[in-house]
Design an enzyme around this catalytic site. Sequence first.
Site, mmCIF file in Angstrom:
data_model
loop_
_atom_site.group_PDB
_atom_site.id
_atom_site.type_symbol
_atom_site.label_atom_id
_atom_site.label_comp_id
_atom_site.label_asym_id
_atom_site.label_seq_id
_atom_site.Cartn_x
_atom_site.Cartn_y
_atom_site.Cartn_z
ATOM 1 N N ASP A 75 0.861 -1.180 0.000
ATOM 2 C CA ASP A 75 0.000 0.000 0.000
ATOM 3 C C ASP A 75 0.904 1.238 0.000
ATOM 4 N N GLU B 297 -6.848 5.652 -6.596
ATOM 5 C CA GLU B 297 -8.246 5.322 -6.858
ATOM 6 C C GLU B 297 -8.614 6.189 -8.050
ATOM 7 N N THR C 101 -5.860 7.171 -0.399
ATOM 8 C CA THR C 101 -4.835 6.714 -1.349
ATOM 9 C C THR C 101 -4.221 7.886 -2.125
ATOM 10 N N THR D 261 -3.979 13.805 -14.035
ATOM 11 C CA THR D 261 -5.117 13.792 -14.972
ATOM 12 C C THR D 261 -5.505 15.199 -15.422
ATOM 13 N N ASP D 262 -6.162 15.278 -16.579
ATOM 14 C CA ASP D 262 -6.677 16.580 -17.037
ATOM 15 C C ASP D 262 -7.875 17.032 -16.200
ATOM 16 N N GLU D 263 -8.465 16.109 -15.419
ATOM 17 C CA GLU D 263 -9.675 16.468 -14.663
ATOM 18 C C GLU D 263 -9.398 17.532 -13.585
ATOM 19 N N TYR E 228 -12.744 12.651 -6.803
ATOM 20 C CA TYR E 228 -11.562 12.085 -7.483
ATOM 21 C C TYR E 228 -10.643 13.203 -7.974
ATOM 22 N N LYS F 197 -6.824 14.285 -6.809
ATOM 23 C CA LYS F 197 -5.670 14.307 -7.712
ATOM 24 C C LYS F 197 -5.050 15.715 -7.731
ATOM 25 N N ASN G 29 -7.708 7.747 -21.225
ATOM 26 C CA ASN G 29 -7.048 6.626 -21.908
ATOM 27 C C ASN G 29 -8.064 5.546 -22.243
ATOM 28 N N LEU H 154 -16.172 3.823 -19.264
ATOM 29 C CA LEU H 154 -17.151 3.819 -20.356
ATOM 30 C C LEU H 154 -16.852 2.819 -21.478
ATOM 31 N N TYR I 248 -24.886 8.425 -19.533
ATOM 32 C CA TYR I 248 -25.321 9.439 -18.556
ATOM 33 C C TYR I 248 -25.906 10.660 -19.268
HETATM 34 P P1 NAD Z 1 -6.487 1.854 -12.273
HETATM 35 O O1 NAD Z 1 -7.602 2.093 -11.331
HETATM 36 O O2 NAD Z 1 -6.690 0.952 -13.436
HETATM 37 O O3 NAD Z 1 -5.221 1.298 -11.483
HETATM 38 C C1 NAD Z 1 -4.825 1.808 -10.245
HETATM 39 C C2 NAD Z 1 -3.824 0.845 -9.626
HETATM 40 O O4 NAD Z 1 -3.401 1.390 -8.368
HETATM 41 C C3 NAD Z 1 -4.411 -0.538 -9.349
HETATM 42 O O5 NAD Z 1 -3.510 -1.549 -9.757
HETATM 43 C C4 NAD Z 1 -4.592 -0.554 -7.836
HETATM 44 O O6 NAD Z 1 -4.463 -1.849 -7.262
HETATM 45 C C5 NAD Z 1 -3.452 0.360 -7.398
HETATM 46 N N1 NAD Z 1 -3.718 0.992 -6.086
HETATM 47 C C6 NAD Z 1 -4.851 1.611 -5.687
HETATM 48 N N2 NAD Z 1 -4.721 2.040 -4.410
HETATM 49 C C7 NAD Z 1 -3.470 1.700 -4.022
HETATM 50 C C8 NAD Z 1 -2.728 1.879 -2.818
HETATM 51 N N3 NAD Z 1 -3.267 2.498 -1.758
HETATM 52 N N4 NAD Z 1 -1.462 1.424 -2.770
HETATM 53 C C9 NAD Z 1 -0.898 0.787 -3.831
HETATM 54 N N5 NAD Z 1 -1.556 0.562 -4.974
HETATM 55 C C10 NAD Z 1 -2.823 1.019 -5.082
HETATM 56 O O7 NAD Z 1 -6.024 3.300 -12.741
HETATM 57 P P2 NAD Z 1 -5.476 3.796 -14.160
HETATM 58 O O8 NAD Z 1 -6.622 4.158 -15.016
HETATM 59 O O9 NAD Z 1 -4.447 2.850 -14.637
HETATM 60 O O10 NAD Z 1 -4.781 5.160 -13.717
HETATM 61 C C11 NAD Z 1 -3.427 5.174 -13.278
HETATM 62 C C12 NAD Z 1 -3.043 6.605 -12.931
HETATM 63 O O11 NAD Z 1 -3.173 7.429 -14.073
HETATM 64 C C13 NAD Z 1 -3.902 7.234 -11.850
HETATM 65 O O12 NAD Z 1 -3.080 8.014 -11.025
HETATM 66 C C14 NAD Z 1 -4.887 8.104 -12.612
HETATM 67 O O13 NAD Z 1 -5.290 9.205 -11.844
HETATM 68 C C15 NAD Z 1 -4.022 8.531 -13.784
HETATM 69 N N6 NAD Z 1 -4.757 8.840 -15.031
HETATM 70 C C16 NAD Z 1 -5.647 7.933 -15.553
HETATM 71 C C17 NAD Z 1 -6.284 8.231 -16.758
HETATM 72 C C18 NAD Z 1 -7.262 7.257 -17.381
HETATM 73 O O14 NAD Z 1 -7.927 7.621 -18.377
HETATM 74 N N7 NAD Z 1 -7.407 6.043 -16.905
HETATM 75 C C19 NAD Z 1 -6.021 9.435 -17.412
HETATM 76 C C20 NAD Z 1 -5.117 10.335 -16.831
HETATM 77 C C21 NAD Z 1 -4.482 10.020 -15.656
HETATM 78 O O1 DAU Z 2 -9.768 12.549 -18.154
HETATM 79 C C1 DAU Z 2 -8.967 11.611 -17.498
HETATM 80 C C2 DAU Z 2 -9.813 10.740 -16.605
HETATM 81 O O2 DAU Z 2 -10.563 9.887 -17.473
HETATM 82 C C3 DAU Z 2 -9.019 9.928 -15.609
HETATM 83 O O3 DAU Z 2 -8.375 10.810 -14.716
HETATM 84 C C4 DAU Z 2 -9.922 8.976 -14.835
HETATM 85 O O4 DAU Z 2 -9.142 8.150 -13.977
HETATM 86 C C5 DAU Z 2 -10.656 8.108 -15.826
HETATM 87 O O5 DAU Z 2 -11.555 7.247 -15.161
HETATM 88 C C6 DAU Z 2 -11.420 8.969 -16.834
HETATM 89 O O6 DAU Z 2 -12.502 9.674 -16.193
HETATM 90 P P1 DAU Z 2 -13.954 9.846 -16.877
HETATM 91 O O7 DAU Z 2 -14.932 10.101 -15.811
HETATM 92 O O8 DAU Z 2 -13.895 10.799 -18.011
HETATM 93 O O9 DAU Z 2 -14.106 8.350 -17.500
HETATM 94 P P2 DAU Z 2 -15.345 7.348 -17.540
HETATM 95 O O10 DAU Z 2 -14.950 6.232 -18.453
HETATM 96 O O11 DAU Z 2 -15.849 7.011 -16.193
HETATM 97 O O12 DAU Z 2 -16.466 8.213 -18.275
HETATM 98 C C7 DAU Z 2 -16.250 8.745 -19.580
HETATM 99 C C8 DAU Z 2 -17.484 9.541 -19.954
HETATM 100 O O13 DAU Z 2 -18.578 8.620 -20.125
HETATM 101 C C9 DAU Z 2 -17.933 10.521 -18.898
HETATM 102 O O14 DAU Z 2 -18.470 11.669 -19.527
HETATM 103 C C10 DAU Z 2 -19.033 9.788 -18.145
HETATM 104 C C11 DAU Z 2 -19.642 8.913 -19.217
HETATM 105 N N1 DAU Z 2 -20.200 7.611 -18.774
HETATM 106 C C12 DAU Z 2 -19.409 6.807 -18.003
HETATM 107 C C13 DAU Z 2 -19.881 5.590 -17.552
HETATM 108 C C14 DAU Z 2 -19.030 4.711 -16.673
HETATM 109 C C15 DAU Z 2 -21.463 7.220 -19.176
HETATM 110 O O15 DAU Z 2 -22.156 7.945 -19.907
HETATM 111 N N2 DAU Z 2 -21.928 6.001 -18.726
HETATM 112 C C16 DAU Z 2 -21.200 5.180 -17.926
HETATM 113 O O16 DAU Z 2 -21.718 4.097 -17.543
#
Ligand code: NAD
Ligand code: DAU
Length: 354
Positions: free
Chosen positions: A60, A85, A101, A131-133, A156, A160, A186, A196, A213
């Site tokens: 962790d 998370e 976390t 993240t861009d969020e 979230y 971040k 991504n 999504l 949504y």
């Molecule tokens: P993910 O949820 O798929 O993976 C997160 C990983 O972190 C998991 O393997 C989980 O087990 C681990 N984790 C969670 N809590 C932990 C803790 N307390 N200690 C150790 N490990 C822990 O996330 P992802 O989509 O791969 O995102 C990875 C990073 O990139 C995040 O920091 C996220 O904010 C960032 N990010 C994600 C996106 C996206 O679109 N997915 C875009 C921009 C930035």
């Molecule tokens: O922009 C980067 C972020 O992108 C990352 O930092 C986050 O970790 C990653 O989860 C992602 O966030 P979003 O909220 O944009 O992703 P998600 O896939 O949850 O949702 C994408 C869009 O789709 C958003 O506008 C919400 C919508 N949505 C999502 C789900 C899960 C739906 O309409 N229906 C759904 O069931």
Amino acid sequence: MNNILVTGGAGFIGSHVVRRLVKKYPEHNIVSYDKLTYAGNLENLADVKDAPNYHFVKGDICDGELLQQVFADRRITGVLHLAAESHVDRSIVNPMEFIRTNIVGTVTLLNAAKNAWKDDFAEKRFYHISTDEVYGSLGAAGFFTEDTRYDPHSPYSASKASSDHLVRAYHDTYGLPVVITNCSNNYGPNHFPEKLIPLAINNIKTGKPIPIYGKGENIRDWLYVEDHAAAIDLVFHKGKNGETYNIGGHNEWTNIALIRLLCSLMDKKLGRQEGQSAKQITFVTDRAGHDLRYAIDASKIQRELGWTPSVTFEQGLEKTVDWYLANQAWLEHVVSGEYEKYYEKQYGKLSAEN
Ligand code: NAD
Ligand code: DAU
């Protein structure tokens, strides 16, 4: 930077980063450090698990003692911090896990690096993946640049944003050599099906409703995960200390247009009649505080480090769909157990006729 700690290495993006580093730098030790929450999955790295330079530690990021030990035993010189998370909807239901976390965990990791490196920061690097969020929501025009004011709206994104500030504070206060990137959405293989695109792929395939949504008008800027991993590799090795780089795909889609494209692709892949999968589209209650539009200006990383995405959206989406159809076992393992409970709680019993 020969012994590299990748936190969150068993997650979606982390696993692509670990695989890339293990294969590209056989002379470097890559230590994946992951708590293996519901989102962490060692199956993501099955293909490199026996590589001599790949190591896994279950831990962790809030566990300062274990981190201290790992930094010492493995002589860690570089950190790529991805553990978090990551799902907005879960942060709305359970914000505390995100505070723990994403904020407490990040500062615990910063302390571990600072203490292990004993303030001798030569040839060290702490890279925080964000993240861009954190920038909030755009209207119809404009892009997020590295200078856009932070304005997070969900627990979230607020967590971040807080972690980004802490990373910068450790640079400004202690001189820790840090670099930060803020990336757009991504997609690709190994994406957990709460998000999504993989959720829609799974639901299309299994004949379930595809929950959209609100009216599906929200816009996201999609980037293929391996292009993000390539950018991370580049920034880790060539980025400047103290700098922030935005990463994005220049690839904006409304959710509804994206899902219609995906449905059409899935019709072809599943041998369905054109238009059949789109019948599963179901509009549901909007996400609370739903950001309207994200769009990244990635000109800095392009200009200074020469990065651009290599995969078009059509190519990336097809690769993604092919991967999910070919990796049925991965999907079945992931959607069993905890996922079912989450799905039921988040979406209730959706009917396809809505
Ligand atoms: P993910 O949820 O798929 O993976 C997160 C990983 O972190 C998991 O393997 C989980 O087990 C681990 N984790 C969670 N809590 C932990 C803790 N307390 N200690 C150790 N490990 C822990 O996330 P992802 O989509 O791969 O995102 C990875 C990073 O990139 C995040 O920091 C996220 O904010 C960032 N990010 C994600 C996106 C996206 O679109 N997915 C875009 C921009 C930035
Ligand atoms: O922009 C980067 C972020 O992108 C990352 O930092 C986050 O970790 C990653 O989860 C992602 O966030 P979003 O909220 O944009 O992703 P998600 O896939 O949850 O949702 C994408 C869009 O789709 C958003 O506008 C919400 C919508 N949505 C999502 C789900 C899960 C739906 O309409 N229906 C759904 O069931």
